[in-house]
Design a protein around this motif. Structure first.
Motif, PDB file in Angstrom:
ATOM      1  N   GLN A 650       0.835  -1.211   0.000  1.00 49.33           N
ATOM      2  CA  GLN A 650       0.000   0.000   0.000  1.00 49.33           C
ATOM      3  C   GLN A 650       0.863   1.253   0.000  1.00 49.33           C
ATOM      4  OE1 GLN A 650      -4.319  -1.376   1.776  1.00 49.33           O
ATOM      5  NE2 GLN A 650      -3.197   0.171   2.869  1.00 49.33           N
TER       6      GLN A 650
ATOM      7  N   GLN C 101      -6.784   0.700  -5.675  1.00 48.56           N
ATOM      8  CA  GLN C 101      -6.916   1.651  -4.575  1.00 48.56           C
ATOM      9  C   GLN C 101      -8.386   2.042  -4.465  1.00 48.56           C
ATOM     10  OE1 GLN C 101      -3.918   4.733  -4.011  1.00 48.56           O
ATOM     11  NE2 GLN C 101      -2.332   3.440  -4.877  1.00 48.56           N
ATOM     12  N   CYS C 139      -5.281   7.067  -8.937  1.00 44.09           N
ATOM     13  CA  CYS C 139      -4.728   6.725  -7.622  1.00 44.09           C
ATOM     14  C   CYS C 139      -3.335   6.117  -7.688  1.00 44.09           C
ATOM     15  CB  CYS C 139      -5.623   5.716  -6.904  1.00 44.09           C
ATOM     16  SG  CYS C 139      -7.263   6.278  -6.471  1.00 44.09           S
ATOM     17  N   THR C 140      -3.099   5.242  -8.656  1.00 47.74           N
ATOM     18  CA  THR C 140      -1.939   4.344  -8.525  1.00 47.74           C
ATOM     19  C   THR C 140      -0.697   4.800  -9.258  1.00 47.74           C
ATOM     20  OG1 THR C 140      -2.440   3.039 -10.502  1.00 47.74           O
ATOM     21  CG2 THR C 140      -3.505   2.369  -8.447  1.00 47.74           C
TER      22      THR C 140
END
Lengths: 758, 290, 162
Positions: A650, C101, C139-140
Motif C-alpha cells: 500500500q 486503490q 490513484c496508482t
C-alpha cells in the motif's frame, strides 16, 4: 455500504505485512457499491442549474415552465432552503444556491428532481434566469484593493511569519518569481449520492465524502434540522484527493428528497464536476534567499499569493501551510514570509493533496537550485548542508522534536543508481504516439527536489478520531467513521486489530454518523495516525478487558497472559482458552483519540502550530524535445520518511500514485480559466497522465525512523509524494533546456518561444 | 416514465439499402457509425435524439479491397483495422495516424467514415486522406456520386453530405515509397491534435505529397512546398540538400492558417508545422550536407 | 421504426430493455436498467476507459455506444469476467500486486487487460502501457497495475513472476 468481511490468514496480515485490501475482491468483481451505483425503489434523478457567468446579478428566476414538464417532480431555488442559506468548511460563506448574485461560473442556481436524467436536462433548460452580467474580479493581485465581491470581503486570510533578524543580508542572494497553475483533483468517480427521506422528518444521505461528520454538521444547518436527523453513510468513494472535503450535492439531494418525499439520486457529469468542487489554489510567489559564501542559508524572504476563488473553503488553512513551509525543509535562522489568499470570481479553491506545500515547494526548490548555481556547488550538497534535523527550528519558531530524516531522504535519493533503459521506440520519446521526435532531437535532464509538510490538523484545532471495537465469539468488529477513499485505511484497521487482538476475523462496519463519532477528515495525511490511533486504542482497551476477564475467571496473573493465534495463552504454556470461547459474552470499547495539542500562530506567525512533519525527495529524469516543447518524464526516483512502514504494498501505491499527480502538475495539468470561465472542463482537455506518460517510480529508500507519539511510530504517507515530485520534474526540464521555467505546468510555449509575425 | 421519452427510434441497419431507405424516410436522422463523436454530443445533451440510423453493422461498409493501384476502404473500417498489417503496408501514414486517435477503445469503435463525417479540423486521418486525394463514394436511395475529399470537407465540421446520403467507401491510391505522419499533443497518448503533418512519397512519379492538419478550417495542402521538395529531391540517391529542407519547412509553415485556442496558439502551431515538416522529410530522405 | 423494447445480450443472457429513451448509452442502460453497475461513469466522452466493455471481440467505451444499437451482439462486462465466487487470474493479480486503490478504474482496466492477454500472452512493458493508455487511473500512477499485468501474463504462460 455493505459490511466488508474477510478471513485472511493472520500470518500475513499484521502490522508491517502487505495485507490485502478487504474491499479488493468486490472492487475487482465490479460489485463494490460506489456512490454512483446506488439505486432505490421509486428513485428520482436530481440535477443542478449552474450559472454560466462568473459574476452576475440575478434579476429574475422563473421556474414555471420547468415545473410543467411531464415527469418533473420539483424545482427548488434559494428561497426553498429551509435552514442557513450558506455553508462552508471553516467559514460559512457559500450559498446553497445563489440568491441575488452569482460569484463564479458554475455556481448552483436551481435544482430539479425528475423521473429520468433526460427530463432533468430538459427541465434545467426550461428554467429562465435573467442575469445582469458584472465585470468579474479575476486578478488576485488586485483583489485586496478593489471593491468587495462578498459581504465578508476579498481577503480570506493574511499571514506574516517574522522570524529572527528581519534585516540581515546575505553575501549571496538569489531571487525569483514563480507561478503554479490551478490543478484539479480529477478523481475518477464523479460527485454522486442518494438521499432517502426518513419517516421521522429526517433524511438519510449516502454519499462519497472525506469527512462524514463535517458534512452532517453543515447539511443539518442548511436543512434546519438537528444533526442527528441527518444520517450520513459513506458510499463507495472513487478517489478524493481533497476535492470531497467540501459539500457539493449534499444539501441539494436532501432538499429534493425531502420536498418530493422520494429517494433522489444525483451524479455530476465530468464537466459539472469541474465546477462542482474546489481546486488546488493557483499561486504567484516571490522569493529572495540570502546565504553566506559557504552556502549556509541566512534568511528567506517570500511573498505567496493564492487565488482562493469565490468562496472560503479551506483557504485559510492552505495559506497557513504555504507560509509555514514556504522555505522548505531547511535550517533557516531568519525569515519574513507574507502569505495572502484572496477572493475572486474564479473557481473556488481548497484542499488538494499537499495542501499549500506543493505550490511553495516548486518555488523554494527552484531557489535552492539557483543558489547552487551561483555558488557553483552541487544542488545535492547545498540541500544537505542546510537540511533540517531533529532539534532544529522551523520558520514558526517551533522546534522539531520528532524525526526529521531530511538528509537521509536526499542522500539516498541522490545516490540511487537508476535502472531505466534507453528506448529508441518513438512511442517512448516525447510526443509518444504522435511520432514527433527522433532520438537525436531529444535532450535529457535530471534534477532533485525535496519537500515536506505537516501531518494532521494544526493551529490548535481540536483534532480527534473515534472508534469502537466490539469482540464477540472471537470476531472483532471495528466501527470508525474514517472515510476510505482508496488509500487503504480499511486494510490498516484490520492489520491493527489483528496485531493487538490476535484474531483472524475482523469485520469493518459501515462508516456512518449514526454509529460512531467523528473520525475527522481523510486528509492532511492524518488517518493512519488519527483513526489508526483510535482503532489501536479501542483494541487495546478490549484486549485489557479480555485479559482482565480471563484473569478473574481463571485466576492467572494478567502479566502472565498473551493473545496469539486466536488464543489467550499463559506464558508458561500451562493455560490456554480460545478467544472465541472467552468472548461469548461480548467485550466492547468506544474511544476518542487525540494527538498532542497544537497552538495558534501569533501575530508574527510564531508558535507550536504543528504536530509532526513528513519528508520526501524526488529525482526526475526527463527527455525534452526543445524544438517542439514536448516532454517525457523517463523516470522518477524517490525516498520518503514514513516513520514506520505498516503495509509495504500500500505504501508503494501511495508513493507511485502521489508522484503521478506531481508529474501531471509539472507537465500537463491545469484548469484553464479565462475571464472567470473554465475552458477545459472535460477529460478531453484537462489532461492527466496516461500509462504512456507516467514513468516507473523507483523507491530508493523508505526511511523508517519511528516517530515518537505516533501509533506504531508511523507517519502519514499520502501527501509527500505529491510535493517534491512536481518540483523535481520541472527542475529536470530546466536542466535539459537551460530555461528558467518559473511556472508549472510547463507548457509547450514555455519551452519553445514563438511569435506570430504581425 | 414520461410519455415524451418512450420512443425507440433506433434503426439498426442490416444492409446499405436498409439504411438508405431509413434515411429516405427520415433524412435528418442522426447517422451513427462508431459513435465516438456522436455519443459525446448525446451524453452532453447537446444533440437532440429524434431519429437514429445505426450503420455500424452494414456488411457493405465493412472491410477493404485492392483494385490495381487503388485501395477501397469501407466507411465502416475502424482505426484499429487501419493499424493492421495489411492496410499499414499499403498506406503507412494512415496507419500511423490511426494509432494517434484517442484510445484503443476509441480506435476499436471509431471509423474512417465517421472521421470524415465529423469533418473536424483536428480529424487525425484527414491530412493523409487529403494528401492521397481520396475519393469518396457517396450513396443515397436515389443514386451514387463520387466526390474528391477536398470537395467533400468544406469547412470546420462542414461537409458536402446531403440529407439522405451516406459515405459508402473511401478510395485512395497505393503509392510506392515511404510515408510519415506526425501529430503534436501535450500528452503522449489519447490527446487531440494541436498540429499534424503528413508526408507521402510517390517514387514512381518522383513526387511528394503533403498535408497540414489542425492549422486551418480544413486540412491544407502546401502545394508550393510540395513542388519545391519534389523538384529538390535527388530521387535516385534519395537525398535532399539542407537548403531545400529548410525552404520546404518554411513553405509548409507559410501555408498554415492556424488559430489561437485553448489547445495551442497560432504561432506555436505554425512553428510546429515547420519543425514537423522538416523532421518528416529527414526521416524519408537523407540530408545531403555536401 | 418505433419499438416498445429491445434486447441486449449481456454476459451470455438476454435482457429486455423497455420504456427507454433513445439517447441512452449502453453504459447507462447496463448500470441503471439492467443491474450491471460494474462499468463506471467517469467522463462519458470516451476519455477515461472506466466504462470499458467487450462487444464481440473488441473492447469499447460503453458510454459511446447507443444502447439501442447494441442489439444482437455479445456484450461482456466486468461481471462476466469470472464466475460468482471465483476470481480470474487478472483479478487475483490486481489484488496481489496492490493494483486496486479507490477501485473506480479497476473494472474498465480488467476488461481491457483481459482482452490484451487473450490476444497477447507475453506483452512487453511498452505494449501494456499502450494497451491501457485509454484507461485513466488517478490513484496508482499505474505502477502496481503494470506489475499485475505481468503477474497474470506470467501465470498464463505457466511461469511464476518473482
Amino acid at each position: 455500504m455493505s459490511e466488508v468481511k474477510t478471513k485472511t490468514p493472520i500470518s500475513n496480515s499484521r502490522i508491517g505485512d502487505s495485507a490485502p485490501r478487504p474491499d479488493g475482491i468486490p472492487k475487482v468483481k465490479g460489485t463494490f457499491a460506489f456512490s454512483s451505483d446506488l439505486w432505490h425503489e421509486k428513485m428520482l434523478w436530481g440535477g443542478t442549474l449552474r450559472s454560466p457567468y462568473p459574476a452576475a446579478r440575478i434579476n429574475k428566476l422563473d421556474i414555471t415552465e420547468a415545473l410543467l414538464i411531464d415527469g418533473v417532480h420539483t424545482v427548488l431555488t434559494h428561497s426553498d432552503v429551509p435552514g442557513e442559506a450558506v455553508y462552508g468548511l471553516e467559514h460559512a460563506d457559500q450559498p446553497v444556491m445563489a440568491a441575488e448574485v452569482v460569484r463564479y461560473e458554475g455556481e448552483p442556481v436551481a435544482i430539479v428532481a425528475a423521473d429520468h436524467p433526460e427530463i432533468v436536462r430538459r427541465a434545467l433548460a426550461a428554467i429562465k434566469v435573467e442575469y445582469e452580467e458584472m465585470v468579474p474580479l479575476t486578478d488576485p493581485e488586485i483583489a485586496e484593493s478593489v471593491g468587495h465581491i462578498h459581504p465578508d470581503g476579498n481577503v480570506f486570510r493574511k499571514i506574516n511569519i517574522r522570524h529572527g533578524d528581519q534585516e540581515i543580508q546575505g553575501d549571496i542572494q538569489v531571487e525569483g518569481f514563480y507561478e503554479v497553475g490551478m490543478q484539479d483533483q480529477a478523481f475518477l468517480g464523479p460527485e454522486s449520492g442518494l438521499a432517502v427521506p426518513g419517516e421521522d422528518g429526517g433524511v438519510d444521505l449516502y454519499v462519497s465524502t472525506q469527512w462524514l461528520h463535517a458534512d452532517q454538521r453543515q447539511v443539518a444547518s442548511c436543512l434546519g434540522l438537528k444533526e442527528e436527523d441527518v444520517r450520513i453513510t459513506l458510499a463507495g468513494v472513487g478517489g478524493a484527493f481533497g476535492a470531497r472535503e467540501d459539500l457539493s450535492l449534499h444539501v441539494h439531494l436532501c432538499m429534493l428528497a425531502m420536498r418530493t418525499n422520494r429517494p433522489v439520486k444525483m451524479i455530476y457529469s465530468r464537466e459539472e464536476s469541474f465546477h462542482g468542487h474546489v481546486h488546488r489554489h493557483p499561486a504567484k510567489m516571490w522569493y529572495r534567499h540570502h546565504a553566506d559564501r559557504e552556502g549556509n542559508l541566512l534568511r528567506v524572504e517570500a511573498r505567496v499569493l493564492l487565488d482562493g476563488g469565490a468562496y472560503a473553503s479551506s483557504s485559510g488553512a492552505v495559506i497557513a501551510n504555504a507560509a509555514c513551509f514556504a522555505a522548505g525543509p531547511y535550517r533557516i535562522p531568519n525569515a519574513n514570509i507574507e502569505g495572502i489568499v484572496v477572493r475572486t470570481n474564479n473557481p473556488p479553491c481548497g484542499a488538494m493533496r499537499g495542501f499549500g506545500a506543493v505550490q511553495t515547494c516548486m518555488g523554494h526548490e527552484a531557489q535552492m537550485d539557483k543558489l547552487a548555481a551561483v555558488l557553483n556547488v552541487d544542488p545535492v550538497e547545498i540541500r544537505l548542508k542546510n537540511a533540517l534535523k531533529t532539534g532544529d527550528q522551523l520558520l514558526t519558531g517551533q522546534i522539531i522534536t520528532g524525526t526529521a530524516p531530511v538528509a537521509e531522504v536526499i542522500r539516498t535519493c541522490a545516490e540511487h543508481v537508476p535502472s531505466y533503459q534507453k528506448s529508441s521506440d518513438l512511442m517512448s520519446l516525447p510526443g509518444g504516439a504522435g511520432r514527433t521526435a527522433d532520438p537525436e532531437h531529444i535532450s535529457r535532464g535530471e534534477a532533485i527536489a525535496v519537500g515536506f509538510k505537516n501531518l494532521m490538523f494544526s493551529e490548535g484545532f481540536d483534532d480527534f478520531s473515534s472508534a469502537v471495537c466490539h469482540l464477540e465469539d472471537g470476531v472483532a468488529t471495528i466501527t470508525c467513521a474514517c472515510a476510505e477513499v482508496g488509500q487503504g485505511f480499511v486494510t490498516l484497521a484490520q492489520q491493527i486489530t489483528r496485531e493487538i487482538l490476535g484474531v483472524e476475523e475482523v469485520i469493518l462496519a459501515p462508516a456512518a454518523t449514526e454509529t460512531v463519532g467523528s473520525a475527522g477528515s481523510t486528509s492532511a495525511s492524518r488517518q493512519t495516525w488519527m483513526s489508526g490511533g483510535a482503532v489501536q486504542k479501542a483494541c487495546e482497551e478490549v484486549r485489557l478487558k479480555l485479559l482482565q476477564r480471563v484473569t478473574e475467571e481463571h485466576e492467572i496473573g494478567i502479566d502472565d497472559l498473551v493473545l496469539a493465534e486466536g488464543q489467550v495463552l499463559s506464558l508458561n504454556g500451562d493455560f490456554s482458552i480460545s478467544i472465541d470461547v472467552a468472548t461469548e459474552n461480548p467485550l466492547e470499547a468506544r474511544v476518542e483519540y487525540r494527538h498532542a495539542p497544537t497552538f495558534p500562530l501569533d501575530e508574527n506567525g510564531q508558535g507550536d502550530a504543528h504536530v509532526s512533519f513528513a519528508f520526501a525527495a524526488h529525482r526526475a529524469v526527463v527527455d525534452v524535445d526543445p524544438e517542439l516543447g514536448l516532454v517525457k518524464v523517463v523516470e522518477l526516483i524517490t525516498s520518503q520518511d514514513v516513520g514506520r512502514l505498516l503495509n509495504p504494498v500500500q505504501a508503494i501505491g501511495q508513493l507511485e500514485g502521489g508522484a503521478a499527480q506531481g508529474v501531471g502538475l509539472a507537465v500537463m495539468e491545469e484548469v484553464l480559466v479565462a475571464e472567470g470561465n473554465i475552458r477545459n472542463a472535460s477529460f478531453t482537455d484537462y489532461l492527466i497522465p496516461t500509462a504512456l506518460d507516467m514513468p516507473p517510480v523507483e523507491v530508493a529508500a523508505i526511511i523508517e525512523q519511528p516517530e515518537p507519539g505516533a501509533p506504531f511510530g508511523a507517519k502519514g504517507i499520502g501527501e509527500p509524494p505529491s510535493i517534491s515530485s512536481t518540483a523535481a520534474v520541472v527542475a529536470a526540464i530546466r536542466e535539459a533546456t537551460n530555461l528558467e521555467l518559473p511556472r508549472v505546468p510547463v507548457r509547450l510555449t514555455d519551452i519553445v518561444s514563438v511569435e506570430e509575425p504581425s | 416514465m414520461p410519455a415524451a421519452l418512450i420512443l425507440m427510434p433506433v434503426t439498426v441497419a442490416r444492409s446499405l439499402d436498409h439504411a438508405l431507405a431509413a434515411l429516405e424516410e427520415c433524412p435528418e436522422a442522426i447517422i451513427l457509425a462508431g459513435g465516438t463523436d456522436v455519443m459525446v454530443q448525446v451524453n452532453r445533451g447537446s444533440m437532440p435524439v429524434d431519429q437514429v440510423v445505426a450503420i455500424g453493422r452494414i456488411p457493405e461498409l465493412q472491410g477493404w479491397s485492392r483494385e490495381g493501384d487503388w485501395l477501397h476502404l469501407g466507411a465502416g473500417v475502424t482505426y484499429s483495422e487501419m493499424m493492421g498489417e495489411e492496410i499499414s503496408s499499403m498506406v503507412p501514414a494512415l496507419a500511423q495516424a490511426s494509432r494517434t486517435v484517442g484510445s484503443p477503445q476509441i480506435r476499436n469503435a471509431g471509423t474512417i467514415g465517421g472521421n470524415l463525417g465529423t469533418s473536424s479540423p483536428a480529424g487525425d486521418t484527414l491530412p493523409t486522406l487529403f494528401a492521397l486525394e481520396a475519393v469518396l463514394t457517396i450513396r443515397s436511395s436515389t443514386g451514387v456520386r463520387k466526390l474528391p475529399i477536398n470537395q467533400f470537407i468544406v469547412g470546420v465540421k462542414q461537409n458536402a453530405l446531403q440529407p439522405g446520403e451516406l459515405i459508402e467507401k473511401i478510395s485512395v491510391p497505393v503509392l510506392e515509397g515511404p510515408q510519415e505522419f506526425c501529430k503534436i499533443g501535450p500528452r503522449n497518448a489519447m490527446v487531440i491534435s494541436v498540429a499534424s503533418f503528413t508526408l507521402l512519397t510517390d517514387v514512381k512519379e518522383s513526387q511528394v505529397r503533403s498535408c497540414l492538419g489542425t492549422v486551418g478550417p480544413v486540412p491544407i495542402r502546401p502545394t508550393e512546398a510540395e513542388n519545391l521538395l519534389s523538384n529538390g529531391v535527388n530521387w535516385e540517391k534519395n537525398k535532399v540538400s539542407s537548403e531545400v529542407l529548410e525552404a520546404f519547412a518554411s513553405l509548409c509553415a507559410d501555408a498554415a492558417q492556424p488559430i489561437d485556442d485553448h489547445r495551442g496558439s497560432a504561432a506555436y502551431r505554425r512553428h510546429a508545422i515547420k519543425i514537423l515538416s522538416r523532421r518528416a522529410a529527414c526521416r524519408i530522405f537523407s540530408e545531403d550536407n555536401s | 421504426m418505433s419499438n416498445d423494447f429491445y434486447t441486449l445480450n449481456v454476459n451470455g443472457e438476454d435482457h429486455q430493455v423497455a420504456d427507454s429513451w433513445a439517447g441512452e448509452s449502453l453504459l447507462w442502460v447496463l448500470r441503471e436498467r439492467l443491474g450491471f453497475p460494474g462499468a463506471k461513469n467517469a467522463c462519458e466522452e470516451g476519455e477515461c476507459g472506466s466504462c470499458s466493455v467487450r462487444i464481440g471481440e473488441e473492447v469499447v467505451c460503453s458510454c459511446l455506444v447507443l444502447a439501442g444499437s447494441a442489439t444482437e451482439q455479445e456484450i461482456t462486462t466486468i461481471e462476466g469476467l469470472s464466475a460468482e465466487g471465483e476470481l480470474s487470474d487478472v483479478q487475483q493479480a490486481f489484488i496481489d500486486a496492490g493494483a486496486v486503490q479507490c477501485g473506480f478504474c479497476t473494472p474498465g482496466l480488467l476488461v481491457t487487460i483481459d482482452d490484451l492477454l487473450e490476444k497477447n500472452e507475453n506483452p512487453d512493458d511498452l505494449t501494456v502501457r499502450e494497451a491501457i493508455s485509454g484507461n485513466l487511473c488517478r490513484c496508482t500512477g499505474y505502477g502496481r497495475i503494470l506489475e499485475a499485468v505481468q503477474i497474470a501474463a506470467a501465470s498464463r504462460r505457466g511461469e511464476k513472476r518473482e
